[in-house]
Write a protein that holds these residues in place. Structure first.
Motif, PDB file in Angstrom:
ATOM      1  N   VAL A 105       0.848  -1.201   0.000  1.00 35.19           N
ATOM      2  CA  VAL A 105       0.000   0.000   0.000  1.00 35.19           C
ATOM      3  C   VAL A 105       0.881   1.248   0.000  1.00 35.19           C
ATOM      4  CG1 VAL A 105      -1.686   1.347   1.314  1.00 35.19           C
ATOM      5  CG2 VAL A 105      -1.999  -1.114   1.056  1.00 35.19           C
ATOM      6  N   LYS A 106       1.924   1.265   0.823  1.00 34.05           N
ATOM      7  CA  LYS A 106       2.846   2.416   0.847  1.00 34.05           C
ATOM      8  C   LYS A 106       3.441   2.659  -0.533  1.00 34.05           C
ATOM      9  CE  LYS A 106       4.782   2.540   5.509  1.00 34.05           C
ATOM     10  NZ  LYS A 106       6.003   2.342   6.292  1.00 34.05           N
ATOM     11  N   SER A 107       3.887   1.580  -1.162  1.00 30.53           N
ATOM     12  CA  SER A 107       4.495   1.687  -2.488  1.00 30.53           C
ATOM     13  C   SER A 107       3.493   2.223  -3.509  1.00 30.53           C
ATOM     14  CB  SER A 107       5.012   0.320  -2.912  1.00 30.53           C
ATOM     15  OG  SER A 107       5.525   0.359  -4.214  1.00 30.53           O
ATOM     16  N   LEU A 108       2.291   1.696  -3.469  1.00 35.78           N
ATOM     17  CA  LEU A 108       1.248   2.150  -4.400  1.00 35.78           C
ATOM     18  C   LEU A 108       0.901   3.620  -4.181  1.00 35.78           C
ATOM     19  CD1 LEU A 108      -1.083  -0.975  -4.245  1.00 35.78           C
ATOM     20  CD2 LEU A 108       0.151  -0.163  -6.277  1.00 35.78           C
ATOM     21  N   LEU A 109       0.823   4.045  -2.930  1.00 33.73           N
ATOM     22  CA  LEU A 109       0.480   5.434  -2.634  1.00 33.73           C
ATOM     23  C   LEU A 109       1.608   6.391  -3.004  1.00 33.73           C
ATOM     24  CD1 LEU A 109      -1.489   5.107   0.704  1.00 33.73           C
ATOM     25  CD2 LEU A 109      -2.384   5.691  -1.550  1.00 33.73           C
ATOM     26  N   TYR A 115       3.313   6.105  -5.602  1.00 30.47           N
ATOM     27  CA  TYR A 115       3.153   6.256  -7.045  1.00 30.47           C
ATOM     28  C   TYR A 115       1.867   6.994  -7.407  1.00 30.47           C
ATOM     29  CZ  TYR A 115       3.353   4.966 -11.974  1.00 30.47           C
ATOM     30  OH  TYR A 115       3.415   4.999 -13.339  1.00 30.47           O
ATOM     31  N   PHE A 116       0.747   6.585  -6.814  1.00 29.33           N
ATOM     32  CA  PHE A 116      -0.560   7.113  -7.216  1.00 29.33           C
ATOM     33  C   PHE A 116      -1.086   8.262  -6.356  1.00 29.33           C
ATOM     34  CE2 PHE A 116      -0.656   2.777  -8.970  1.00 29.33           C
ATOM     35  CZ  PHE A 116      -0.973   3.075 -10.283  1.00 29.33           C
ATOM     36  N   LYS A 117      -0.551   8.442  -5.174  1.00 29.42           N
ATOM     37  CA  LYS A 117      -0.932   9.504  -4.225  1.00 29.42           C
ATOM     38  C   LYS A 117      -2.235   9.252  -3.480  1.00 29.42           C
ATOM     39  CE  LYS A 117       2.663  11.797  -5.587  1.00 29.42           C
ATOM     40  NZ  LYS A 117       3.866  11.141  -5.214  1.00 29.42           N
ATOM     41  N   THR A 118      -3.249   8.650  -4.098  1.00 27.67           N
ATOM     42  CA  THR A 118      -4.507   8.359  -3.407  1.00 27.67           C
ATOM     43  C   THR A 118      -4.948   6.930  -3.732  1.00 27.67           C
ATOM     44  OG1 THR A 118      -6.047   9.032  -5.166  1.00 27.67           O
ATOM     45  CG2 THR A 118      -5.260  10.768  -3.676  1.00 27.67           C
ATOM     46  N   ILE A 141      -5.379   4.427  -7.511  1.00 27.99           N
ATOM     47  CA  ILE A 141      -4.875   3.059  -7.681  1.00 27.99           C
ATOM     48  C   ILE A 141      -5.907   2.243  -8.462  1.00 27.99           C
ATOM     49  CG2 ILE A 141      -4.264   0.908  -6.496  1.00 27.99           C
ATOM     50  CD1 ILE A 141      -3.279   2.742  -4.138  1.00 27.99           C
ATOM     51  N   PHE A 142      -7.163   2.366  -8.051  1.00 27.28           N
ATOM     52  CA  PHE A 142      -8.225   1.581  -8.689  1.00 27.28           C
ATOM     53  C   PHE A 142      -8.638   2.141 -10.051  1.00 27.28           C
ATOM     54  CE2 PHE A 142      -8.496   0.278  -4.279  1.00 27.28           C
ATOM     55  CZ  PHE A 142      -8.599  -1.097  -4.428  1.00 27.28           C
ATOM     56  N   ASP A 143      -8.332   3.392 -10.306  1.00 27.74           N
ATOM     57  CA  ASP A 143      -8.653   3.999 -11.598  1.00 27.74           C
ATOM     58  C   ASP A 143      -7.572   3.743 -12.639  1.00 27.74           C
ATOM     59  OD1 ASP A 143     -11.035   5.011 -10.661  1.00 27.74           O
ATOM     60  OD2 ASP A 143     -10.236   7.013 -10.244  1.00 27.74           O
ATOM     61  N   SER A 144      -6.457   3.175 -12.214  1.00 26.45           N
ATOM     62  CA  SER A 144      -5.333   2.988 -13.138  1.00 26.45           C
ATOM     63  C   SER A 144      -5.545   1.782 -14.050  1.00 26.45           C
ATOM     64  CB  SER A 144      -4.035   2.829 -12.358  1.00 26.45           C
ATOM     65  OG  SER A 144      -4.058   1.625 -11.630  1.00 26.45           O
ATOM     66  N   TRP A 164      -4.696   5.995   7.107  1.00 28.78           N
ATOM     67  CA  TRP A 164      -3.487   6.781   7.321  1.00 28.78           C
ATOM     68  C   TRP A 164      -3.746   8.276   7.138  1.00 28.78           C
ATOM     69  CZ3 TRP A 164       0.009   3.460   3.660  1.00 28.78           C
ATOM     70  CH2 TRP A 164       0.359   2.262   4.309  1.00 28.78           C
ATOM     71  N   GLU A 165      -4.711   8.616   6.296  1.00 30.38           N
ATOM     72  CA  GLU A 165      -4.987  10.021   5.997  1.00 30.38           C
ATOM     73  C   GLU A 165      -5.734  10.748   7.114  1.00 30.38           C
ATOM     74  OE1 GLU A 165      -7.276   9.588   2.400  1.00 30.38           O
ATOM     75  OE2 GLU A 165      -5.533  10.101   1.182  1.00 30.38           O
TER      76      GLU A 165
END
Length: 103
Positions: free
Chosen positions: A22-26, A28-31, A35-38, A83-84
């Motif tokens: 999740v950290k790695s994905l965030l 890259y994608f910020k939100t 991630i799910f829209d990619s 986390w936010e």
């Protein structure tokens, strides 16, 4: 926040996705929503993300289950924090693999 919460909860449901991923994905994608829209192609470009995990994210279809979980926890008066959220314990964020959501 309710809308974003579903994406945080969905991440924890995906086989092969844990806190470090999740950290790695965030990074890259910020939100979580992005991630799910990619596209699958974009997910496959992320260093360290296994192809089967990228596919699991891209093919995620558990939205009904996520909506039901949100309904149930709210009905019981339980709060969920990601986390936010300002209520997420700051010290917990300092460990190597903090859970992306807590109840």
């Amino acid at each position: 926040m309710k809308e974003m919460l579903k994406y945080w909860l969905a991440l924890k449901e995906i086989k092969g996705v844990g806190p470090v991923t999740v950290k790695s994905l965030l990074r890259y994608f910020k939100t979580p929503e992005k991630i799910f829209d990619s596209s699958l192609k974009t997910l496959l470009e992320i260093k360290g993300l296994r192809p089967n995990v990228a596919n699991n994210i891209h093919e995620f279809k558990g939205w009904k289950k996520i909506d039901e979980e949100i309904y149930k926890v709210r009905k019981c008066g339980i709060s969920i924090f990601s986390w936010e959220d300002s209520f997420f314990p700051k010290n917990l964020l300092n460990i190597y693999d903090p859970p992306p959501v807590i109840y």
